[in-house]
Motif scaffolding. Structure first.
Motif, PDB file in Angstrom:
ATOM      1  N   ALA A   1       0.684  -1.178   0.095  1.00  0.00           N
ATOM      2  CA  ALA A   1      -0.420   0.573   0.044  1.00  0.00           C
ATOM      3  C   ALA A   1       0.874   0.872  -0.160  1.00  0.00           C
ATOM      4  O   ALA A   1       0.314   2.046  -0.853  1.00  0.00           O
ATOM      5  CB  ALA A   1      -0.783  -0.194   1.081  1.00  0.00           C
ATOM      6  N   ARG A   2       1.445   1.112   0.710  1.00  0.00           N
ATOM      7  CA  ARG A   2       2.837   2.437   0.613  1.00  0.00           C
ATOM      8  C   ARG A   2       3.748   2.711  -0.660  1.00  0.00           C
ATOM      9  O   ARG A   2       3.945   3.642  -0.675  1.00  0.00           O
ATOM     10  CB  ARG A   2       4.085   2.372   2.276  1.00  0.00           C
ATOM     11  N   LEU A   3       3.729   1.527  -1.149  1.00  0.00           N
ATOM     12  CA  LEU A   3       4.613   1.478  -2.586  1.00  0.00           C
ATOM     13  C   LEU A   3       3.489   2.785  -3.769  1.00  0.00           C
ATOM     14  O   LEU A   3       4.043   3.180  -4.052  1.00  0.00           O
ATOM     15  CB  LEU A   3       4.851   0.480  -3.250  1.00  0.00           C
ATOM     16  N   VAL A   4       2.567   1.302  -3.563  1.00  0.00           N
ATOM     17  CA  VAL A   4       1.524   2.104  -4.482  1.00  0.00           C
ATOM     18  C   VAL A   4       1.220   4.237  -3.792  1.00  0.00           C
ATOM     19  O   VAL A   4       1.426   5.148  -5.154  1.00  0.00           O
ATOM     20  CB  VAL A   4       0.330   1.466  -4.173  1.00  0.00           C
ATOM     21  N   SER A   5       0.889   3.973  -2.374  1.00  0.00           N
ATOM     22  CA  SER A   5       0.642   5.426  -2.496  1.00  0.00           C
ATOM     23  C   SER A   5       2.117   5.809  -3.280  1.00  0.00           C
ATOM     24  O   SER A   5       1.889   7.778  -3.359  1.00  0.00           O
ATOM     25  CB  SER A   5       0.202   5.397  -0.916  1.00  0.00           C
ATOM     26  N   ILE A   6       3.271   5.573  -2.974  1.00  0.00           N
ATOM     27  CA  ILE A   6       4.590   6.468  -3.260  1.00  0.00           C
ATOM     28  C   ILE A   6       4.048   7.201  -4.978  1.00  0.00           C
ATOM     29  O   ILE A   6       4.568   8.228  -5.381  1.00  0.00           O
ATOM     30  CB  ILE A   6       6.029   6.207  -2.871  1.00  0.00           C
ATOM     31  N   GLN A   7       3.954   5.983  -5.641  1.00  0.00           N
ATOM     32  CA  GLN A   7       4.006   6.242  -7.004  1.00  0.00           C
ATOM     33  C   GLN A   7       2.813   7.225  -7.068  1.00  0.00           C
ATOM     34  O   GLN A   7       2.745   8.163  -8.686  1.00  0.00           O
ATOM     35  CB  GLN A   7       3.265   4.731  -7.418  1.00  0.00           C
ATOM     36  N   GLU A   8       1.422   7.083  -6.322  1.00  0.00           N
ATOM     37  CA  GLU A   8       0.672   7.681  -7.057  1.00  0.00           C
ATOM     38  C   GLU A   8       1.337   9.228  -7.133  1.00  0.00           C
ATOM     39  O   GLU A   8       0.490  10.410  -7.428  1.00  0.00           O
ATOM     40  CB  GLU A   8       0.284   7.732  -6.248  1.00  0.00           C
ATOM     41  N   LYS A   9       1.831   9.618  -5.875  1.00  0.00           N
ATOM     42  CA  LYS A   9       2.470  10.684  -5.187  1.00  0.00           C
ATOM     43  C   LYS A   9       3.447  11.471  -6.556  1.00  0.00           C
ATOM     44  O   LYS A   9       3.752  12.249  -6.547  1.00  0.00           O
ATOM     45  CB  LYS A   9       2.857  10.872  -3.814  1.00  0.00           C
ATOM     46  N   LEU A  10       4.328  10.506  -7.150  1.00  0.00           N
ATOM     47  CA  LEU A  10       5.409  10.764  -7.705  1.00  0.00           C
ATOM     48  C   LEU A  10       4.495  11.069  -8.792  1.00  0.00           C
ATOM     49  O   LEU A  10       4.832  12.362  -9.689  1.00  0.00           O
ATOM     50  CB  LEU A  10       6.325   9.383  -8.050  1.00  0.00           C
ATOM     51  N   GLU A  11       3.547  10.374  -9.956  1.00  0.00           N
ATOM     52  CA  GLU A  11       2.650  11.419 -10.875  1.00  0.00           C
ATOM     53  C   GLU A  11       2.672  12.706 -10.529  1.00  0.00           C
ATOM     54  O   GLU A  11       2.360  12.721 -11.642  1.00  0.00           O
ATOM     55  CB  GLU A  11       1.820   9.578 -10.779  1.00  0.00           C
ATOM     56  N   ASN A  12       1.818  13.082  -9.691  1.00  0.00           N
ATOM     57  CA  ASN A  12       1.039  14.143  -9.684  1.00  0.00           C
ATOM     58  C   ASN A  12       1.931  15.392  -8.823  1.00  0.00           C
ATOM     59  O   ASN A  12       1.009  16.162  -8.821  1.00  0.00           O
ATOM     60  CB  ASN A  12      -0.305  13.741  -8.515  1.00  0.00           C
ATOM     61  N   THR A  13       3.112  14.913  -8.785  1.00  0.00           N
ATOM     62  CA  THR A  13       4.107  16.114  -8.390  1.00  0.00           C
ATOM     63  C   THR A  13       3.920  16.694  -9.810  1.00  0.00           C
ATOM     64  O   THR A  13       4.201  16.467 -10.939  1.00  0.00           O
ATOM     65  CB  THR A  13       5.275  15.398  -8.144  1.00  0.00           C
ATOM     66  N   ASP A  14       4.027  18.331  -9.277  1.00  0.00           N
ATOM     67  CA  ASP A  14       3.889  19.466 -10.029  1.00  0.00           C
ATOM     68  C   ASP A  14       5.173  19.633 -10.851  1.00  0.00           C
ATOM     69  O   ASP A  14       6.291  19.766 -10.134  1.00  0.00           O
ATOM     70  CB  ASP A  14       3.681  20.170  -9.678  1.00  0.00           C
ATOM     71  N   LEU A  15       6.054  19.864 -11.776  1.00  0.00           N
ATOM     72  CA  LEU A  15       6.899  20.486 -12.709  1.00  0.00           C
ATOM     73  C   LEU A  15       6.646  21.994 -13.519  1.00  0.00           C
ATOM     74  O   LEU A  15       5.943  21.457 -14.050  1.00  0.00           O
ATOM     75  CB  LEU A  15       7.553  19.302 -12.538  1.00  0.00           C
ATOM     76  N   THR A  16       7.728  21.954 -13.887  1.00  0.00           N
ATOM     77  CA  THR A  16       7.500  23.377 -15.310  1.00  0.00           C
ATOM     78  C   THR A  16       8.663  23.227 -15.692  1.00  0.00           C
ATOM     79  O   THR A  16       9.961  22.525 -15.844  1.00  0.00           O
ATOM     80  CB  THR A  16       7.939  24.417 -14.601  1.00  0.00           C
ATOM     81  N   ILE A  17       7.526  22.967 -17.015  1.00  0.00           N
ATOM     82  CA  ILE A  17       8.536  22.441 -18.539  1.00  0.00           C
ATOM     83  C   ILE A  17       9.349  24.014 -18.721  1.00  0.00           C
ATOM     84  O   ILE A  17       8.265  25.196 -19.346  1.00  0.00           O
ATOM     85  CB  ILE A  17       7.555  21.935 -19.442  1.00  0.00           C
ATOM     86  N   ILE A  18      10.023  24.293 -19.114  1.00  0.00           N
ATOM     87  CA  ILE A  18      10.614  25.315 -19.988  1.00  0.00           C
ATOM     88  C   ILE A  18      11.533  24.899 -21.045  1.00  0.00           C
ATOM     89  O   ILE A  18      12.001  24.506 -21.257  1.00  0.00           O
ATOM     90  CB  ILE A  18      12.181  26.025 -19.145  1.00  0.00           C
ATOM     91  N   GLU A  19      10.486  24.899 -22.218  1.00  0.00           N
ATOM     92  CA  GLU A  19      10.548  24.713 -23.282  1.00  0.00           C
ATOM     93  C   GLU A  19      11.580  25.600 -24.347  1.00  0.00           C
ATOM     94  O   GLU A  19      11.037  27.338 -24.599  1.00  0.00           O
ATOM     95  CB  GLU A  19       9.682  23.978 -24.243  1.00  0.00           C
ATOM     96  N   LEU A  20      13.021  25.497 -24.519  1.00  0.00           N
ATOM     97  CA  LEU A  20      13.497  26.191 -25.077  1.00  0.00           C
ATOM     98  C   LEU A  20      13.558  26.357 -27.083  1.00  0.00           C
ATOM     99  O   LEU A  20      13.347  25.430 -27.375  1.00  0.00           O
ATOM    100  CB  LEU A  20      15.606  26.033 -24.673  1.00  0.00           C
ATOM    101  N   GLU A  21      13.975  26.602 -27.825  1.00  0.00           N
ATOM    102  CA  GLU A  21      13.810  26.779 -29.354  1.00  0.00           C
ATOM    103  C   GLU A  21      14.850  27.557 -29.871  1.00  0.00           C
ATOM    104  O   GLU A  21      15.469  28.551 -29.480  1.00  0.00           O
ATOM    105  CB  GLU A  21      12.672  27.643 -29.588  1.00  0.00           C
TER     106      GLU A  21
END
Length: 557
Positions: free
Chosen positions: A167-187
């Motif tokens: 259960a702990r492993l599944v919750s950790i994976q779910e938290k990782l998947e929903n973690t926010d990040l910002t993509i800065i796309e350079l051209e």
């Protein structure tokens, strides 16, 4: 330049998208402290209520919606894929996984491989990554530091995650998947050059090499004529591509140390302290573009020189390694490879003498200050170098011929170079040329031929220069006991077996089982073979022979 707020899962999930780490970026370098912090952050977020922010990922678009190069964030992105592979492997062993709403195949396709392999590391690590993460094998014949890190990271995460319930492993994976990040796309390369400003304001600790790379790419953007901007930025990135390929082969020295040695050699000598010194040198140049090109070219040469040094088979290169090369010696080596690579053995010989004397005397005086002007003027002429160093060290006394002789005549037990010196003397006795690496003794120790006074209070045995009370005189204890003439290399087992035995017994053991010539040689200093005594006269004779050898061996002449 486009900014996009997203999640870790949304970053990886598109089936046609692949992320590539260009070769001018560093290879995988995270270690256990980073992995532990990565896990701790995830654990903390699972137990908390706030959403986790994973930071910024800088991408350069190669082919829209298909292939992107990771300009910054490669360590984090690579770690996520290793972590997910390890977590999936642990979950596959759990009998209760069916009780949880979790699909291993879907997660594997999202993070590891769907229609494309999601992450492509630097070219020289792809076979290792594909074997361990994509194909999910546990073994790979890793040959570089980055490949070893990939192997170790997978093992580390697997071990740590195996301690947690399903259960702990599944919750950790779910938290990782929903973690926010910002993509800065350079051209294009112009945007990529601007990453200097972004990186230095994110608060993330960069290596100095990364800062130098970013700084010069940005300065190419600022200082190049408009028509040359892309080509000049590409030039810098291509040089760093070669540098990072070399870095991955260097095992003894980290990249920032090599950068310091390079700047010692070419910027301010040993007065170089920080990147501000480098930037000051750059700002003082009129033709800044040309200066950057020459700097990064020579920086590449310096890394190549350090890589070549690792594989040097010449006599004095091996001696330097055996002694342990001080930081202030590397700038000379870097310049030697650049200016006079055909005469490196002579340079190594000179540097070995400097190193030996500095470690023998171990003065608080700063040898770098004495060598600084010589370093800056060194242009590969080793004859001139030898003359300048001989003059400078003799003028400054500390590492002079006279003071070197004084130290050799003093108490040497415990000195930094004692073992090295005695191995050198052994090679001299064997007349087989110098090859310290060729000798091995199990648990090597330093033997006092005339033994130290037993600490348990038992009397000294016979055959040594003792007074009427069966003790050493004050003069013997202070001037003879710890001098070179009374010290010898020996194996630990041999040393333990003879300890405080009479000298006649010791002498017999040296004759019967002489692992080294210096043990067999002891008999030649004894005047009466029937009633052998190891006295001041014998010690003096042996001592003077070793000192004469050392003075000759570590003379600049």
């Amino acid at each position: 330049m486009n900014f996009n707020q997203t999640t870790v899962l949304a970053f990886f999930e598109p089936s046609k998208v692949s992320y590539e780490i260009p070769v001018y970026q560093r290879a995988y370098a995270w270690g256990e402290n980073n992995w532990n912090e990565f896990l701790s952050d995830l654990y903390e977020q699972v137990d908390g209520e706030n959403n986790y922010f994973f930071g910024n990922i800088l991408l350069e678009c190669v082919e829209k919606n298909k292939l992107y190069e990771i300009i910054d964030g490669q360590q984090r992105v690579t770690t996520i894929t290793i972590f997910v592979r390890s977590l999936l492997n642990v979950l596959k062993t759990r009998n209760d996984l069916s009780e949880h709403d979790f699909d291993i195949n879907d997660t594997e396709e999202a993070f590891i491989r769907d229609k494309n392999i999601k992450l492509r590391p630097v070219e020289y690590d792809r076979s290792c990554y594909d074997c361990l993460i994509v194909e999910n094998h546990d073994q790979f014949d890793a040959y570089s530091p980055s490949q070893k890190k990939l192997l170790e990271a997978k093992a580390y995460f697997t071990k740590q995650l195996s301690k947690l319930d399903t259960a702990r492993l599944v919750s950790i994976q779910e938290k990782l998947e929903n973690t926010d990040l910002t993509i800065i796309e350079l051209e294009g390369k112009k945007d990529a050059a601007l990453m200097f400003e972004l990186e230095n304001n994110r608060g993330k600790e960069l290596t100095n090499m990364e800062k130098v790379k970013s700084y010069f790419m940005y300065q190419m953007y600022v200082n190049s004529p408009a028509d040359d901007v892309d080509n000049n930025i590409e030039f810098v990135s291509n040089i760093f591509k070669r540098i990072y390929q070399v870095i991955n082969n260097i095992e003894r020295i980290n990249e920032d140390s090599v950068l310091i040695y390079h700047n010692n050699a070419y910027i301010k000598g040993y007065a170089y302290r920080t990147l501000d010194d480098l930037k000051e040198a750059f700002r003082n140049k009129d033709d800044k573009v040309t200066w950057i090109k020459e700097f990064v070219r020579s920086l590449n040469d310096s890394f190549v020189a350090i890589d070549k040094l690792q594989h040097e088979e010449s006599l004095y290169a091996k001696r330097l390694f055996k002694l342990g090369i001080p930081a202030y010696i590397y700038p000379f080596i870097i310049k030697g490879y650049r200016y006079n690579s055909s005469d490196l053995p002579t340079l190594f010989r000179i540097l070995e003498v400097i190193t030996f004397r500095a470690k023998l005397i171990n003065s608080r005086a700063n040898i770098q200050e004495r060598l600084n002007e010589i370093l800056l003027s060194y242009d590969g002429n080793n004859a001139v170098l030898s003359e300048k160093i001989t003059s400078k060290l003799n003028d400054t006394w500390y590492w002079s011929d006279t003071n070197t002789k004084n130290y050799l005549h003093g108490g040497m037990y415990g000195n930094n170079v004692l073992t090295y010196l005695l191995w050198s003397y052994e090679s001299y006795l064997q007349r087989a040329g110098y090859s310290v690496e060729g000798f091995k003794i199990t648990n090597q120790q330093i033997e006092h031929i005339a033994p130290r006074t037993p600490t348990d209070g038992s009397p000294l045995e016979t055959g040594y220069e003792l007074n009427e009370q069966g003790e050493y005189s004050e003069e013997f204890s202070s001037e003879y006991l710890n001098c070179l003439g009374n010290l010898m290399l020996i194996s630990g087992s041999h040393n333990a077996s003879i300890g405080n035995k009479p000298f006649a017994d010791k002498l017999m053991s040296y004759r019967k089982t002489p692992i080294l010539n210096q043990q067999a040689e002891i008999a030649s200093f004894v005047k009466d073979s029937e009633n052998p005594v190891w006295d001041c006269e014998a010690i003096d004779e042996r001592h003077n022979k070793i000192v004469d050898f050392a003075i000759t061996e570590w003379s600049f002449r």
